[in-house]
Design an enzyme around this catalytic site. Structure first.
Site, mmCIF file in Angstrom:
data_model
loop_
_atom_site.group_PDB
_atom_site.id
_atom_site.type_symbol
_atom_site.label_atom_id
_atom_site.label_comp_id
_atom_site.label_asym_id
_atom_site.label_seq_id
_atom_site.Cartn_x
_atom_site.Cartn_y
_atom_site.Cartn_z
ATOM 1 N N HIS A 23 17.824 13.294 -17.344
ATOM 2 C CA HIS A 23 16.370 13.172 -17.284
ATOM 3 C C HIS A 23 15.759 13.378 -18.668
ATOM 4 O O HIS A 23 14.924 12.604 -19.120
ATOM 5 C CB HIS A 23 15.834 14.202 -16.288
ATOM 6 N N ASP A 43 0.844 -1.194 0.000
ATOM 7 C CA ASP A 43 0.000 0.000 0.000
ATOM 8 C C ASP A 43 0.887 1.255 0.000
ATOM 9 O O ASP A 43 1.406 1.656 1.043
ATOM 10 C CB ASP A 43 -0.878 -0.070 1.261
#
Ligand code: MEV
Length: 469
Positions: free
Chosen positions: A419, A322
């Protein structure tokens, strides 16, 4: 929507009720008993009320259905009102040496550069002894929150009188967990009236072994609350006070500072990589300074920790845990000393560079999605079926590796170079480049700086050349 598009998802006798009529007023309409509609009916309702092109929208939803009906049904039943599946990439980062064992990390994430960064960091530390980890603690807690406006000493004495009975009454729920070495390990009464008038807690501590344990903890807490209320009502001394006593709620806490794991890397400063502008020593000092900035400035710390969570969440998702619980707990931990701070730390001592993370990770390797979702099962297989403690260690490593890669780039070339390189394919896909154009421009941008504008310009040039030819 014409009858054609809905034929495949609505039974014939109901199709007439679902013919598309453009009705913008429907956007503000509520719907009764939506959950009782069939999946197809729900899709059509959404399509005709909210999609600009209902037919095309339906096709997109259907495109992501699994061809295997049983598998699709499994996914449909994870939540209510499922219309389709939402894909995220499932990748792997190899070469993680953790406590002298090699791991391949399964990662679920949409951000282009994350898996590449993890892999780079893994490879870097592979040659320098790898990652060392240690589970510091595995306790989880939950609270029965209640209000009481009577005498505090009487309440404390009453709690001590009935504590064993409260614990005994949860025993039927904890037997199985106890057999596995866990269970309810502590129960205390906490006076919170200095923070909120009349507010008290029964605070329970649990060991949940390989389960994340949310259902186990919540069931135990609800039983505790019921018993607590019952004994209170039966107790003559407490009743004689005529005080107000009311259970407000019973729920586990996702703040798990005592379910803590540490991961560390270290190597002689001289073994760090030099760049064009930085010696290994200068690199190490700049790196440590960057970590100290994240310890000092919440503005930097949030982004710094976000980068850590790129790695942590990718593992948490892949292993069916979770991520909302982990995120909430981690950020609360980062702020535990009254100011939001870095989860990682670094130092240079006797010419050795140390970099480490301490992070609360309440993870499970049994229960929940772990036995249900086929890709989650595969993730556990890839990791060699770790127990919960091992998974805590691996996940902490993913966070540390990610942070190492980010800081490494930030204090040298900057983050955008790497990136944007990884993001190049996304830009090319967005601009609908074909395979030849992609290959050509990937080659071109090996030596040029990537930006959306520059990619558009180069793609346009390429198309003009191919039109002329
Ligand atoms: C981007 O997803 C994460 C980073 O911003 C983390 C950082 O700044 O440390 C690169």
């Amino acid at each position: 929507m014409g009858i054609k598009g809905i034929q495949s998802i609505i039974p014939k006798e109901r199709q007439k009720d679902f013919i598309f009529v453009k009705n913008t007023a429907m956007h503000s309409k509520t719907i009764e008993k939506f959950s009782k509609l069939s999946k197809g009916e729900k899709m059509v309702w959404v399509a005709r009320n909210f999609f600009d092109n209902p037919e095309a929208g339906l096709q997109v939803l259907k495109q992501y259905w699994n061809q295997d009906d049983a598998l699709q049904k499994l996914h449909d039943e994870f939540i209510e009102n499922t219309l389709s599946n939402f894909y995220l990439p499932f990748g792997v980062a190899p070469n993680f040496l953790i406590n002298d064992e090699l791991y391949v990390l399964p990662m679920v994430i949409e951000e282009s550069s994350v898996v590449a960064a993890a892999s780079r960091a893994a490879k870097f530390w592979l040659k320098r002894g790898g990652f060392k980890t240690e589970v510091i603690s595995t306790a989880k807690t939950g609270q029965v929150h209640f209000t009481y406006n009577g005498n505090h000493q009487l309440l404390q004495a009453f709690f001590l009188r009935v504590k064993d009975r409260l614990v005994a009454e949860v025993a039927p729920l904890t037997t199985n967990m106890q057999k596995r070495g866990g269970g309810l390990t502590n129960l205390t009464l906490v006076d919170k009236t200095h923070e909120l008038e009349n507010y008290f807690q029964l605070s329970a501590t649990f060991e949940t072994c390989d389960a994340m344990g949310a259902n186990f903890i919540n069931s135990c807490l609800e039983q505790l609350a019921q018993s607590w209320q019952y004994v209170y009502k039966q107790d003559a001394e407490m009743q004689a006070q005529n005080a107000d006593f009311s259970i407000v709620m019973s729920i586990l806490s996702n703040y798990t500072p005592d379910c803590l794991v540490r991961a560390t890397v270290c190597c002689p400063v001289a073994d760090l990589e030099a760049t064009e502008d930085l010696s290994p020593k200068a690199f190490a000092e700049k790196f440590v300074q960057a970590v100290k900035i994240a310890e000092a400035s919440p503005y930097r710390a949030v982004t710094h920790n976000k980068g850590i969570m790129n790695g942590v969440d990718a593992l948490v998702l892949a292993t069916g845990n979770d991520f909302r619980a982990v995120e909430a707990g981690v950020h609360a931990f980062a702020a535990k000393d009254g100011r939001y701070q870095s989860l990682t730390h670094a130092k240079i001592e006797n010419d050795i560079f140390y970099f480490w993370i301490e992070i609360p990770l309440a993870l499970g390797t049994v229960g929940g999605l772990t036995g249900l979702h086929p890709l989650v099962k595969l993730s556990h297989e890839i990791l060699g079926h770790p127990n919960a403690k091992k998974l805590m260690e691996i996940t902490a490593v993913a966070g540390l590796a990610q942070n190492f890669a980010a800081l490494n780039a930030l204090v040298t070339s900057g983050i955008q170079k790497g990136h944007m390189k990884m993001h190049l394919l996304n830009i090319l896909n967005q601009l609908k480049a074909n395979e030849v154009e992609k290959l050509t421009l990937i080659e071109y941008f090996k030596t040029h700086i990537v930006s959306f504008t520059e990619v558009s310009v180069q793609l346009e040039k390429l198309r003009q050349v191919s039109t002329i030819n």
